[in-house]
Design a protein around this motif. Sequence first.
Motif, PDB file in Angstrom:
ATOM      1  N   ARG A  83       0.803  -1.225   0.000  1.00  0.00           N
ATOM      2  CA  ARG A  83       0.000   0.000   0.000  1.00  0.00           C
ATOM      3  C   ARG A  83       0.834   1.272   0.000  1.00  0.00           C
ATOM      4  NH1 ARG A  83      -3.948  -0.533   4.789  1.00  0.00           N
ATOM      5  NH2 ARG A  83      -2.684  -2.265   5.476  1.00  0.00           N
ATOM      6  N   ASP A  84       2.095   1.174   0.362  1.00  0.00           N
ATOM      7  CA  ASP A  84       2.892   2.374   0.582  1.00  0.00           C
ATOM      8  C   ASP A  84       3.881   2.675  -0.548  1.00  0.00           C
ATOM      9  OD1 ASP A  84       4.409   0.143   1.039  1.00  0.00           O
ATOM     10  OD2 ASP A  84       5.322   0.869   2.892  1.00  0.00           O
ATOM     11  N   ARG A  85       3.682   2.035  -1.708  1.00  0.00           N
ATOM     12  CA  ARG A  85       4.609   2.260  -2.818  1.00  0.00           C
ATOM     13  C   ARG A  85       3.848   2.453  -4.121  1.00  0.00           C
ATOM     14  NH1 ARG A  85       8.065  -2.251  -0.732  1.00  0.00           N
ATOM     15  NH2 ARG A  85       7.169  -3.588  -2.311  1.00  0.00           N
ATOM     16  N   THR A  86       4.440   3.205  -5.024  1.00  0.00           N
ATOM     17  CA  THR A  86       3.898   3.322  -6.374  1.00  0.00           C
ATOM     18  C   THR A  86       4.066   1.977  -7.064  1.00  0.00           C
ATOM     19  OG1 THR A  86       4.539   5.629  -6.451  1.00  0.00           O
ATOM     20  CG2 THR A  86       4.115   4.557  -8.555  1.00  0.00           C
ATOM     21  N   ASP A 135      -3.302   0.747  -2.511  1.00  0.00           N
ATOM     22  CA  ASP A 135      -4.028   1.388  -1.418  1.00  0.00           C
ATOM     23  C   ASP A 135      -5.458   1.807  -1.761  1.00  0.00           C
ATOM     24  OD1 ASP A 135      -3.949   1.890   1.300  1.00  0.00           O
ATOM     25  OD2 ASP A 135      -3.350   3.977   1.053  1.00  0.00           O
TER      26      ASP A 135
END
Length: 192
Positions: A46-49, A84
């Motif tokens: 969820r925390d990365r492109t 996300d």
Amino acid sequence: MPAPSSRFDAIVIGASAGGVLALQQLLACLSAQLPVPVLIVLHLPRDRTSRIAELLATHCRLPVSEAQDKQPLQPGTVVFAPPDYHLLVEDRNTLALSVDAPVLFSRPAIDPLFESAAEVFGTRLLAILLTGASSDGTAGIAAVRAAGGTAWIQSPQEASSPLMPASALAHAGADAVLTLQDLCTHLRQLYP
């Protein structure tokens, strides 16, 4: 046996652990003239492109993109859920993105896509559940089948991570349990 090609108005696919390789094989099977949209949830951090759409576009003859909120639902396209966000089918013409709570620790999750697509497309939906290491997809497959849609599940014996297909089979059943090669064969028969 696969259903006649006129039966489906959309295809939804869910995958998790081992899903990139499975999707490479599956997307390579799709006809360049596919008359329906393909919507995909692959569990992503969820925390990365993500560059998954760009990566898998090289294996597919159709346009591949990451979903945007309120994007029109178009035949002959492959659309991935972005990191996300849950990917939802809002109606027969529109996709939506949601920041609702993670499902089984995942956002995007497979269940919200499958459930929303089942609600919109009912009997005219084909859902394909691939390899994965959670039980996400089980409720979605149950919703698809309850709405009269068709569910194909990758054989757990072949899956890189058998938990997800095995869970769906145990709790929701399937219309077919297939190897990736057989999934490709069935898709080619539906859409030459």
